[in-house]
Scaffold this motif. Structure first.
Motif, PDB file in Angstrom:
ATOM      1  N   UNK A  12       0.826  -1.209   0.000  1.00 22.95           N
ATOM      2  CA  UNK A  12       0.000   0.000   0.000  1.00 22.95           C
ATOM      3  C   UNK A  12       0.851   1.246   0.000  1.00 22.95           C
ATOM      4  N   UNK A  13       1.051   1.844   1.175  1.00 21.34           N
ATOM      5  CA  UNK A  13       1.777   3.106   1.268  1.00 21.34           C
ATOM      6  C   UNK A  13       3.282   2.907   1.205  1.00 21.34           C
ATOM      7  N   UNK A  14       3.767   1.670   1.193  1.00 28.32           N
ATOM      8  CA  UNK A  14       5.196   1.378   1.188  1.00 28.32           C
ATOM      9  C   UNK A  14       5.917   2.121   2.302  1.00 28.32           C
ATOM     10  N   UNK A  15       5.399   1.981   3.519  1.00 23.45           N
ATOM     11  CA  UNK A  15       6.045   2.580   4.684  1.00 23.45           C
ATOM     12  C   UNK A  15       6.739   1.478   5.476  1.00 23.45           C
ATOM     13  N   UNK A  30      -5.285 -11.944  -3.610  1.00 16.63           N
ATOM     14  CA  UNK A  30      -3.884 -12.030  -4.025  1.00 16.63           C
ATOM     15  C   UNK A  30      -3.610 -11.408  -5.391  1.00 16.63           C
ATOM     16  N   UNK A  31      -4.629 -11.340  -6.258  1.00 12.64           N
ATOM     17  CA  UNK A  31      -4.425 -10.799  -7.604  1.00 12.64           C
ATOM     18  C   UNK A  31      -4.304  -9.277  -7.621  1.00 12.64           C
ATOM     19  N   UNK A  32      -4.679  -8.617  -6.527  1.00 11.93           N
ATOM     20  CA  UNK A  32      -4.635  -7.149  -6.472  1.00 11.93           C
ATOM     21  C   UNK A  32      -3.192  -6.699  -6.253  1.00 11.93           C
ATOM     22  N   UNK A  33      -2.724  -5.793  -7.102  1.00 17.17           N
ATOM     23  CA  UNK A  33      -1.328  -5.386  -7.077  1.00 17.17           C
ATOM     24  C   UNK A  33      -1.085  -4.024  -6.433  1.00 17.17           C
TER      25      UNK A  33
END
Length: 623
Positions: free
Chosen positions: A389-392, A467-470
């Motif tokens: 998501x936010x890559x935090x 799982x398919x959601x990137x």
């Protein structure tokens, strides 16, 4: 050293120019014997293909030695055995060469054997392959096992090797020290296949027709008969003599006896034999070139089954034998061997980088971890782990103020210009479809709020994401689409959401506000009738985590394990999450010490818990 020299000569022979230039002829088409044994099995093409596919698959997988540490397993590159099993087991062979040799022996003879050479202190310094068909054994009066191997310098003597000096891998364990071979146990099938190959060869060598009949109006003498027979065979039979026009004399007449493929069922028989042989070795048909029933979809699943049910058992067999034979008792609790099946994706760039992307977004790998696997240089700051998501950073995501901030953002109507443009288009399309119906109307602001709630759900509840959601944006747009679908059709496809954004006259919202006390009680009801096996599975996972410090899973997953272990009553929402965890079942058989799939599957109750949740959810929703 005398034994070592004997073994080297036995395996590799004497160094001489004549030996280096010698070529051995394996296949002799003139041999009439159709019996198949371990020595001639690879003369049968289908066996050769199956053995090559299996042996080369295992030999090409990286085999590494690992050391267990508190924060996971690390490659034991400083251990002397690491280079032996990973790169070069002896002065004459690579790791690939040795394992290819042993795999061929294992598949053909049922046993794979290598001599373990140790120094004066007992440390392993080399591994040399031995011929499996020459190995024997003897049990001493004290119960100790010794292996017997022919002395290459004296055929009448045998070398006696202790059990610790021999790496012995068996294909089957049937109560005997030496395993039976696939070839020996399936002799009838393979002998029939060899006969079919010989018949096919003869069939085409004779131009696909059997001999005809030559008739004479008068009686022939023996001399004329023999001359005609020899002349006909020489001029008109066999390869190179097809379609020649025979010249007959004396009123002779030739009547051919044709036999086509359909009548002989030759091709069908050959295909059936190939299918049986490949099934014998557990090799998919498409790997042998048979694409009759192959599609892109089923080949992908066959490749997966090939790795799971064919390669993995063989790899585990080797790994456990290496641990048992090469490591001392004190090392066995600290070190282990493992094949890298990820290397099978080396040729599939798209699949490999998709897996890397998901691993980085979910805090499994850091960017530098990925670069190391791709043999690329690392960069400063690339060792930080992120959540999706936010890559935090993971530590930041756990802070209460961050969670609070994400929750507040879900009710915001602030989006980027690109998102606003996409939402305007969706709103315009929606209005065109529904017209002026009051119960189906919405606004751009409500779609923005719905979108931001999707972003928040992606960040705070990753277990609910397919799982398919990137990306979080993809999940958010899916939420908006679900909301618009509910507006147009008066109902949601699956679970209800964003009911406060629906018009007052919408059926879903009306139902929501008109629930009677019985429905409210049903929604708030909790359930504790899940199977005892689900509790035992959760306890087993928690115990392993407590004893080994596993870093697998999320806080939600371990909370679920503690609930199941203490037999807490579960709400419908919790049961729904357990049911949705079935999407991870493809990883449930991963051993605890090799990955997170197995331990987290048990943390959520295992087969017993997940299957109960699916049944229970249907029952609750039915009520």
């Amino acid at each position: 050293m005398r034994i070592l020299n004997y073994l080297k000569k036995s395996v590799f022979g004497e160094e001489s120019p004549s030996r280096k230039n010698t070529t051995t002829k394996i296949y002799n088409p003139n041999l009439p014997n159709s019996n198949v044994d371990e020595a001639n099995a690879m003369e049968l093409t289908d066996v050769l293909i199956a053995v090559r596919v299996l042996a080369e698959s295992i030999a090409s997988l990286p085999l590494c030695m690992y050391q267990k540490q508190d924060d996971g397993g690390y490659k034991a590159t400083n251990h002397p055995i690491y280079d032996i099993v990973r790169w070069q087991p002896n002065a004459n062979q690579t790791s690939y060469d040795l394992r290819l040799w042993m795999m061929i022996d294992l598949l053909l003879r049922g046993n794979a054997v290598a001599q373990v050479i140790r120094d004066g202190t007992g440390n392993v310094v080399e591994l040399y392959p031995l011929f499996a068909n020459k190995i024997n054994y003897h049990v001493m009066p004290d119960g100790n096992l010794h292996y017997l191997y022919p002395d290459p310098e004296d055929d009448e003597n045998e070398l006696m090797l202790e059990q610790s000096e021999v790496l012995h891998v068996r294909l089957f364990s049937d109560g005997y020290l030496l395993s039976p071979s696939i070839i020996g146990m399936s002799n009838d099938l393979l002998s029939g296949g060899k006969s079919a190959e010989a018949y096919t060869r003869e069939f085409f060598e004779n131009a696909s027709v059997v001999s005809g009949v030559i008739s004479y109006p008068d009686e022939m003498s023996e001399e004329v008969f023999q001359r005609l027979k020899e002349d006909w065979s020489m001029r008109y039979s066999g390869v190179g003599n097809r379609h020649r026009t025979p010249i007959l004399e004396g009123g002779a007449k030739f009547s051919p006896m044709n036999l086509n493929h359909a009548e002989s069922q030759m091709l069908e028989s050959r295909k059936f034999t190939q299918q049986q042989i490949f099934a014998l070795f557990k090799v998919p048909q498409h790997l042998g070139g048979n694409l009759d029933r192959a599609t892109f979809s089923n080949i992908e699943h066959q490749n997966l089954a090939y790795v799971m049910h064919t390669l993995r058992p063989l790899a585990v067999n080797f790994e456990q034998k290496l641990r048992m034979t090469l490591l001392s008792d004190s090392e066995k609790n600290e070190y282990y061997f493992k094949h890298h099946f990820n290397d099978l994706l080396r040729g599939d760039v798209t699949a490999r980088f998709t897996a890397y992307s998901q691993a980085v977004q979910n805090g499994i790998l850091s960017p530098n971890d990925v670069r190391r696997r791709e043999d690329e240089p690392t960069y400063e700051g690339g060792d930080t782990y992120f959540v999706n998501g936010a890559l935090m950073p993971v530590e930041t995501a756990k802070e209460p103020e961050v969670v609070s901030q994400i929750v507040n953002e879900t009710n915001s109507d602030q989006v980027t210009k690109a998102v606003e443009k996409a939402l305007k288009k969706k709103l315009a399309d929606h209005k065109e479809k529904v017209g002026d119906t009051a119960s189906k109307q919405t606004t751009l602001r409500k779609l923005k709020i719905c979108f931001n709630r999707g972003i928040g759900a992606y960040k705070t509840n990753p277990d609910s994401v397919r799982p398919s959601v990137q990306s979080p944006e993809q999940w958010a747009f899916a939420r908006v689409n679900s909301f618009l679908y509910a507006l147009r059709n008066g109902r949601f496809r699956s679970g209800k959401h964003d009911l406060d954004l629906l018009p007052a006259s919408h059926p879903s919202k009306a139902d929501n506000y008109k629930k009677d006390d019985e429905k409210k009680n049903l929604i708030n009801k909790t359930y504790s009738d899940y199977p005892k096996q689900a509790t035992e599975n959760a306890k087993r996972a928690l115990k392993y985590k407590e004893e080994n410090g596993s870093s697998c899973g999320t806080d939600v997953g371990w909370t679920r394990a503690r609930q199941l272990a203490s037999r807490e009553a579960l709400s419908r929402e919790t049961i729904a999450r357990m049911a949705s965890f079935k999407r991870h079942q493809q990883h449930k058989d991963v051993p605890y010490d090799e990955g997170c799939g197995g331990i987290m599957w048990d943390a959520w109750g295992g087969d017993a818990g997940v299957n109960w949740a699916i049944r229970k959810l249907k029952q609750i929703d039915g009520e």
